[in-house]
Write a protein that holds these residues in place. Structure first.
Motif, PDB file in Angstrom:
ATOM      1  N   TYR A 110       0.840  -1.203   0.000  1.00 39.82           N
ATOM      2  CA  TYR A 110       0.000   0.000   0.000  1.00 39.82           C
ATOM      3  C   TYR A 110       0.871   1.248   0.000  1.00 39.82           C
ATOM      4  CZ  TYR A 110      -3.420  -3.458   1.307  1.00 39.82           C
ATOM      5  OH  TYR A 110      -4.214  -4.569   1.316  1.00 39.82           O
ATOM      6  N   ALA A 111       0.955   1.890  -1.145  1.00 37.89           N
ATOM      7  CA  ALA A 111       1.747   3.114  -1.250  1.00 37.89           C
ATOM      8  C   ALA A 111       1.180   4.204  -0.341  1.00 37.89           C
ATOM      9  CB  ALA A 111       1.767   3.598  -2.702  1.00 37.89           C
ATOM     10  N   ASP A 112      -0.108   4.138  -0.067  1.00 41.65           N
ATOM     11  CA  ASP A 112      -0.776   5.145   0.759  1.00 41.65           C
ATOM     12  C   ASP A 112      -0.818   4.773   2.239  1.00 41.65           C
ATOM     13  OD1 ASP A 112      -1.264   6.664  -1.431  1.00 41.65           O
ATOM     14  OD2 ASP A 112      -3.394   6.246  -1.547  1.00 41.65           O
ATOM     15  N   PHE A 113       0.007   3.833   2.658  1.00 40.05           N
ATOM     16  CA  PHE A 113      -0.057   3.330   4.036  1.00 40.05           C
ATOM     17  C   PHE A 113      -0.104   4.463   5.055  1.00 40.05           C
ATOM     18  CE2 PHE A 113       1.866   2.070   8.025  1.00 40.05           C
ATOM     19  CZ  PHE A 113       1.143   0.931   8.340  1.00 40.05           C
ATOM     20  N   TRP A 114       0.851   5.388   5.011  1.00 37.74           N
ATOM     21  CA  TRP A 114       0.931   6.447   6.025  1.00 37.74           C
ATOM     22  C   TRP A 114      -0.204   7.452   5.878  1.00 37.74           C
ATOM     23  CZ3 TRP A 114       3.109   5.555  10.349  1.00 37.74           C
ATOM     24  CH2 TRP A 114       4.168   4.645  10.406  1.00 37.74           C
ATOM     25  N   CYS A 115      -0.677   7.653   4.681  1.00 42.22           N
ATOM     26  CA  CYS A 115      -1.831   8.546   4.474  1.00 42.22           C
ATOM     27  C   CYS A 115      -3.090   7.930   5.085  1.00 42.22           C
ATOM     28  CB  CYS A 115      -2.037   8.798   2.988  1.00 42.22           C
ATOM     29  SG  CYS A 115      -0.628   9.618   2.211  1.00 42.22           S
ATOM     30  N   ILE A 116      -3.250   6.627   4.895  1.00 43.09           N
ATOM     31  CA  ILE A 116      -4.398   5.921   5.478  1.00 43.09           C
ATOM     32  C   ILE A 116      -4.318   5.962   6.999  1.00 43.09           C
ATOM     33  CG2 ILE A 116      -5.421   3.618   5.773  1.00 43.09           C
ATOM     34  CD1 ILE A 116      -4.753   3.179   2.745  1.00 43.09           C
TER      35      ILE A 116
ATOM     36  N   ILE B  48     -12.251   2.433   9.455  1.00 43.38           N
ATOM     37  CA  ILE B  48     -11.930   3.374   8.368  1.00 43.38           C
ATOM     38  C   ILE B  48     -10.662   2.927   7.644  1.00 43.38           C
ATOM     39  CG2 ILE B  48     -11.094   5.728   7.888  1.00 43.38           C
ATOM     40  CD1 ILE B  48     -13.060   6.670  10.114  1.00 43.38           C
ATOM     41  N   GLU B  49      -9.640   2.614   8.406  1.00 45.90           N
ATOM     42  CA  GLU B  49      -8.382   2.194   7.792  1.00 45.90           C
ATOM     43  C   GLU B  49      -8.573   0.936   6.947  1.00 45.90           C
ATOM     44  OE1 GLU B  49      -5.257   3.857  11.162  1.00 45.90           O
ATOM     45  OE2 GLU B  49      -5.397   1.708  10.809  1.00 45.90           O
ATOM     46  N   THR B  50      -9.297  -0.031   7.472  1.00 43.64           N
ATOM     47  CA  THR B  50      -9.519  -1.275   6.733  1.00 43.64           C
ATOM     48  C   THR B  50     -10.233  -1.001   5.422  1.00 43.64           C
ATOM     49  OG1 THR B  50      -9.583  -2.537   8.793  1.00 43.64           O
ATOM     50  CG2 THR B  50     -10.536  -3.586   6.853  1.00 43.64           C
ATOM     51  N   LYS B  51     -11.271  -0.177   5.468  1.00 43.59           N
ATOM     52  CA  LYS B  51     -12.000   0.182   4.237  1.00 43.59           C
ATOM     53  C   LYS B  51     -11.071   0.862   3.233  1.00 43.59           C
ATOM     54  CE  LYS B  51     -16.129  -1.296   4.926  1.00 43.59           C
ATOM     55  NZ  LYS B  51     -16.625  -2.404   4.114  1.00 43.59           N
TER      56      LYS B  51
ATOM     57  N   ARG C  89      -7.388   2.614  -3.298  1.00 41.13           N
ATOM     58  CA  ARG C  89      -7.367   3.814  -4.134  1.00 41.13           C
ATOM     59  C   ARG C  89      -6.406   4.815  -3.509  1.00 41.13           C
ATOM     60  NH1 ARG C  89     -13.684   3.904  -4.741  1.00 41.13           N
ATOM     61  NH2 ARG C  89     -13.375   3.863  -2.542  1.00 41.13           N
ATOM     62  N   SER C  90      -5.914   5.694  -4.319  1.00 40.79           N
ATOM     63  CA  SER C  90      -4.967   6.687  -3.846  1.00 40.79           C
ATOM     64  C   SER C  90      -5.652   7.679  -2.911  1.00 40.79           C
ATOM     65  CB  SER C  90      -4.352   7.429  -5.032  1.00 40.79           C
ATOM     66  OG  SER C  90      -3.393   8.338  -4.572  1.00 40.79           O
ATOM     67  N   VAL C  91      -5.102   7.820  -1.719  1.00 39.30           N
ATOM     68  CA  VAL C  91      -5.607   8.773  -0.730  1.00 39.30           C
ATOM     69  C   VAL C  91      -4.790  10.061  -0.788  1.00 39.30           C
ATOM     70  CG1 VAL C  91      -6.007   9.154   1.731  1.00 39.30           C
ATOM     71  CG2 VAL C  91      -6.406   6.896   0.749  1.00 39.30           C
ATOM     72  N   CYS C  92      -3.508   9.932  -1.065  1.00 39.87           N
ATOM     73  CA  CYS C  92      -2.646  11.104  -1.197  1.00 39.87           C
ATOM     74  C   CYS C  92      -1.532  10.793  -2.184  1.00 39.87           C
ATOM     75  CB  CYS C  92      -2.100  11.540   0.153  1.00 39.87           C
ATOM     76  SG  CYS C  92      -1.037  10.340   0.961  1.00 39.87           S
TER      77      CYS C  92
END
Length: 179
Positions: free
Chosen positions: A72-78, A123-126, A132-135
């Motif tokens: 997950y490239a967005d790990f820290w954003c999530i 929220i994180e799990t969803k 999808r990209s979050v940031c």
């Protein structure tokens, strides 16, 4: 991959709840140590209860990042989205319920904490499963999380005279008035 996310998120929820409860008492257990004050509750204010959620979440995120961040490239954003949701939810629930009841039994405070942790991990799990990209970059998310950590540490020792920092039982603010 889906099962792996569910497993990690469930472990994170359990860890956060247990660690948060332990951090609630750690300050008193250590004789009001200045070294544990930045990470544990120094009084019963809402601000101090936010630390009980934030620091276990950060510790777990760091551990979890060692295993699933590559997926997950967005790990820290999530993680930032989840943590912000929890940090907003705790005072919203507290002040809403306190306003309605006029009194906050301890079991209600504990329930609010557990609900906030559950909402965060939901929220994180969803977000993880939506994939999808979050940031666009993890750097701002990590910088905000570091800024939040620093804010919690500083405001433990230099607490503004605002209601969110006031211990409803003793009327004190922060570390220096508590010790």
């Amino acid at each position: 991959m889906k099962r792996r996310v569910y497993s990690w998120q469930w472990i994170g929820f359990v860890f956060t709840v247990i660690a948060g409860v332990l951090l609630h008492f750690l300050f008193d257990w250590t004789g009001k140590s200045v070294f544990v004050a930045p990470f544990s509750a120094v009084n019963e204010s809402i601000w101090e209860h936010l630390k009980l959620l934030f620091f276990p979440m950060i510790i777990f995120a760091w551990v979890e990042s060692r295993t699933i961040v590559q997926d997950y490239a967005d790990f820290w954003c999530i993680k930032l989205c989840g943590i912000i949701a929890g940090l907003v939810l705790i005072p919203v629930l507290y002040y809403t319920i306190n306003g309605a009841l006029g009194v906050m039994p301890d079991w209600v405070n504990i329930t609010i904490f557990v609900i906030a942790a559950a909402v965060i991990f939901y929220i994180e799990t969803k977000l993880f499963l939506a994939n999808r990209s979050v940031c666009r970059s993890f750097l701002p998310a990590r910088a905000i999380l570091l800024l939040l950590a620093a804010t919690f540490v500083v405001l433990t020792f230099v607490s503004p005279q605002l209601p969110i920092f006031k211990d409803p039982q003793s009327g004190t603010y922060g570390y220096f008035e508590t010790t």
